[in-house]
Design a protein around this motif. Structure first.
Motif, PDB file in Angstrom:
ATOM      1  N   GLN A 117      17.040   9.508  76.634  1.00  0.00           N
ATOM      2  CA  GLN A 117      15.842   9.412  77.470  1.00  0.00           C
ATOM      3  C   GLN A 117      14.643  10.005  76.742  1.00  0.00           C
ATOM      4  O   GLN A 117      13.795  10.661  77.332  1.00  0.00           O
ATOM      5  CB  GLN A 117      16.072  10.114  78.810  1.00  0.00           C
ATOM      6  CG  GLN A 117      17.177   9.469  79.633  1.00  0.00           C
ATOM      7  CD  GLN A 117      17.183   9.931  81.069  1.00  0.00           C
ATOM      8  OE1 GLN A 117      16.166   9.887  81.749  1.00  0.00           O
ATOM      9  NE2 GLN A 117      18.329  10.376  81.540  1.00  0.00           N
ATOM     10  N   ASN A 118      14.587   9.741  75.446  1.00  0.00           N
ATOM     11  CA  ASN A 118      13.491  10.242  74.623  1.00  0.00           C
ATOM     12  C   ASN A 118      12.441   9.156  74.430  1.00  0.00           C
ATOM     13  O   ASN A 118      12.777   7.983  74.283  1.00  0.00           O
ATOM     14  CB  ASN A 118      14.009  10.675  73.248  1.00  0.00           C
ATOM     15  CG  ASN A 118      15.179  11.627  73.347  1.00  0.00           C
ATOM     16  OD1 ASN A 118      16.313  11.195  73.458  1.00  0.00           O
ATOM     17  ND2 ASN A 118      14.901  12.911  73.307  1.00  0.00           N
ATOM     18  N   ARG A 119      11.191   9.546  74.417  1.00  0.00           N
ATOM     19  CA  ARG A 119      10.132   8.593  74.091  1.00  0.00           C
ATOM     20  C   ARG A 119      10.238   8.202  72.621  1.00  0.00           C
ATOM     21  O   ARG A 119      10.652   9.000  71.786  1.00  0.00           O
ATOM     22  CB  ARG A 119       8.753   9.210  74.343  1.00  0.00           C
ATOM     23  CG  ARG A 119       8.335   9.261  75.795  1.00  0.00           C
ATOM     24  CD  ARG A 119       6.963   9.902  75.928  1.00  0.00           C
ATOM     25  NE  ARG A 119       5.981   9.189  75.128  1.00  0.00           N
ATOM     26  CZ  ARG A 119       4.909   9.757  74.572  1.00  0.00           C
ATOM     27  NH1 ARG A 119       4.701  11.052  74.707  1.00  0.00           N
ATOM     28  NH2 ARG A 119       4.056   9.037  73.882  1.00  0.00           N
TER      29      ARG A 119
ATOM     30  N   THR B  37       5.683   2.979  82.557  1.00  0.00           N
ATOM     31  CA  THR B  37       5.244   4.155  81.799  1.00  0.00           C
ATOM     32  C   THR B  37       4.602   5.168  82.729  1.00  0.00           C
ATOM     33  O   THR B  37       4.859   6.375  82.643  1.00  0.00           O
ATOM     34  CB  THR B  37       4.235   3.746  80.710  1.00  0.00           C
ATOM     35  OG1 THR B  37       4.875   2.888  79.775  1.00  0.00           O
ATOM     36  CG2 THR B  37       3.700   4.967  79.977  1.00  0.00           C
ATOM     37  N   VAL B  38       3.767   4.686  83.632  1.00  0.00           N
ATOM     38  CA  VAL B  38       3.069   5.570  84.569  1.00  0.00           C
ATOM     39  C   VAL B  38       4.061   6.377  85.402  1.00  0.00           C
ATOM     40  O   VAL B  38       3.894   7.581  85.614  1.00  0.00           O
ATOM     41  CB  VAL B  38       2.147   4.746  85.493  1.00  0.00           C
ATOM     42  CG1 VAL B  38       1.631   5.599  86.650  1.00  0.00           C
ATOM     43  CG2 VAL B  38       0.978   4.175  84.696  1.00  0.00           C
TER      44      VAL B  38
ATOM     45  N   PRO C  42       4.452   9.249  81.841  1.00  0.00           N
ATOM     46  CA  PRO C  42       2.987   9.350  81.738  1.00  0.00           C
ATOM     47  C   PRO C  42       2.627  10.380  80.669  1.00  0.00           C
ATOM     48  O   PRO C  42       3.147  11.497  80.681  1.00  0.00           O
ATOM     49  CB  PRO C  42       2.574   9.821  83.139  1.00  0.00           C
ATOM     50  CG  PRO C  42       3.781  10.516  83.678  1.00  0.00           C
ATOM     51  CD  PRO C  42       4.964   9.806  83.097  1.00  0.00           C
ATOM     52  N   HIS C  43       1.774   9.994  79.727  1.00  0.00           N
ATOM     53  CA  HIS C  43       1.477  10.933  78.649  1.00  0.00           C
ATOM     54  C   HIS C  43       0.010  10.928  78.219  1.00  0.00           C
ATOM     55  O   HIS C  43      -0.327  11.489  77.189  1.00  0.00           O
ATOM     56  CB  HIS C  43       2.376  10.661  77.436  1.00  0.00           C
ATOM     57  CG  HIS C  43       2.281   9.262  76.903  1.00  0.00           C
ATOM     58  ND1 HIS C  43       3.047   8.232  77.404  1.00  0.00           N
ATOM     59  CD2 HIS C  43       1.512   8.728  75.926  1.00  0.00           C
ATOM     60  CE1 HIS C  43       2.763   7.122  76.752  1.00  0.00           C
ATOM     61  NE2 HIS C  43       1.833   7.395  75.856  1.00  0.00           N
TER      62      HIS C  43
ATOM     63  N   LEU D 184      -4.302   9.150  85.928  1.00  0.00           N
ATOM     64  CA  LEU D 184      -5.243   8.604  86.906  1.00  0.00           C
ATOM     65  C   LEU D 184      -4.633   7.418  87.648  1.00  0.00           C
ATOM     66  O   LEU D 184      -4.789   7.280  88.870  1.00  0.00           O
ATOM     67  CB  LEU D 184      -6.537   8.180  86.208  1.00  0.00           C
ATOM     68  CG  LEU D 184      -7.404   9.326  85.663  1.00  0.00           C
ATOM     69  CD1 LEU D 184      -8.544   8.769  84.824  1.00  0.00           C
ATOM     70  CD2 LEU D 184      -7.944  10.177  86.798  1.00  0.00           C
ATOM     71  N   THR D 185      -3.932   6.563  86.913  1.00  0.00           N
ATOM     72  CA  THR D 185      -3.290   5.409  87.549  1.00  0.00           C
ATOM     73  C   THR D 185      -2.212   5.858  88.521  1.00  0.00           C
ATOM     74  O   THR D 185      -2.072   5.321  89.624  1.00  0.00           O
ATOM     75  CB  THR D 185      -2.679   4.480  86.481  1.00  0.00           C
ATOM     76  OG1 THR D 185      -3.709   4.064  85.576  1.00  0.00           O
ATOM     77  CG2 THR D 185      -2.043   3.257  87.115  1.00  0.00           C
ATOM     78  N   TRP D 186      -1.431   6.868  88.118  1.00  0.00           N
ATOM     79  CA  TRP D 186      -0.384   7.402  88.990  1.00  0.00           C
ATOM     80  C   TRP D 186      -0.994   7.978  90.271  1.00  0.00           C
ATOM     81  O   TRP D 186      -0.508   7.726  91.374  1.00  0.00           O
ATOM     82  CB  TRP D 186       0.396   8.478  88.247  1.00  0.00           C
ATOM     83  CG  TRP D 186       1.448   9.148  89.079  1.00  0.00           C
ATOM     84  CD1 TRP D 186       2.732   8.732  89.277  1.00  0.00           C
ATOM     85  CD2 TRP D 186       1.296  10.349  89.842  1.00  0.00           C
ATOM     86  NE1 TRP D 186       3.390   9.599  90.110  1.00  0.00           N
ATOM     87  CE2 TRP D 186       2.540  10.599  90.478  1.00  0.00           C
ATOM     88  CE3 TRP D 186       0.242  11.235  90.044  1.00  0.00           C
ATOM     89  CZ2 TRP D 186       2.747  11.702  91.298  1.00  0.00           C
ATOM     90  CZ3 TRP D 186       0.444  12.335  90.868  1.00  0.00           C
ATOM     91  CH2 TRP D 186       1.684  12.564  91.487  1.00  0.00           C
TER      92      TRP D 186
END
Length: 206
Positions: free
Chosen positions: A69-71, A153-154, A158-159, A165-167
């Motif tokens: 579960q790593n980016r 991604t959100v 989220p990074h 902001l979208t979240w």
């Protein structure tokens, strides 16, 4: 012909892979079975890799899956390091942002790994097969800039400020607009609301 298959190689083996064997032959199927494949992202499933691994293992118990579960980014190179990449036979991308795609592409390019790039945007999708020394790599041509942050991604990784902001906007609309509107619709006309819900359910089932 070098691609000719022996008819005996196409015979079913009473396994879950018989459909593939009938097309590719048992030798190629065995090669695919023994391959070490890195599936990156899986889109909205990426953050649920452990759930996906459990489901896949239930379908095929012979699978050996390490659910990470790593980016996919330079910060995770202690895990996704050179030894990890060198040990792969191929990489399959299902990422949701251009930066991560380019990062994985550069690793595949450096270590000369076959790479299947894929993505979706609403009803649209794309695939690109990258074969070392034969096709151009993903980063050789650039996608247009992303107009909005991918929702998977959100919600899961989220990074940056746009993701946050979208979240926040999604949460605000859900809690203070969508949910109250649903409640008001039900209170004002329960029968009509119930009929609409049943109709929506039937449409999804179709």
């Amino acid at each position: 012909s070098m691609y000719a298959l022996d008819p005996k190689d196409l015979k079913p083996l009473n396994s879950c892979c018989d459909a593939q064997i009938s097309v590719f032959g048992s030798k190629l199927q065995k090669k695919m079975r023994d391959s070490n494949i890195f599936v990156v992202g899986s889109g909205a499933l990426g953050a649920k890799s452990t759930v996906s691994a459990t489901a896949a293992s239930a379908i095929n118990s012979s699978l050996h899956i390490d659910a990470l579960q790593n980016r996919a980014c330079p910060e995770t190179e202690l895990v996704l390091n050179d030894a990890f990449l060198e040990g792969l036979d191929a990489v399959i991308n299902a990422l949701d942002n251009v930066n991560a795609r380019i990062y994985v592409d550069m690793g595949c390019l450096y270590f000369q790994k076959p790479f299947l790039e894929s993505g979706t945007l609403g009803p649209k999708c794309n695939t690109q097969m990258v074969i070392p020394h034969l096709t151009e790599n993903y980063g050789a041509s650039r996608d247009p800039p992303e107009k909005q942050a991918p929702m998977c991604t959100v919600h899961y990784f989220p990074h940056n400020i746009d993701h946050c902001l979208t979240w926040a906007r999604s949460k605000f609309e859900g809690l203070l607009e969508k949910t109250p509107n649903e409640v008001n619709s039900f209170i004002s006309n329960p029968a009509e609301y119930a009929a609409a819900m049943r109709k929506a359910g039937d449409a999804q089932a179709r």
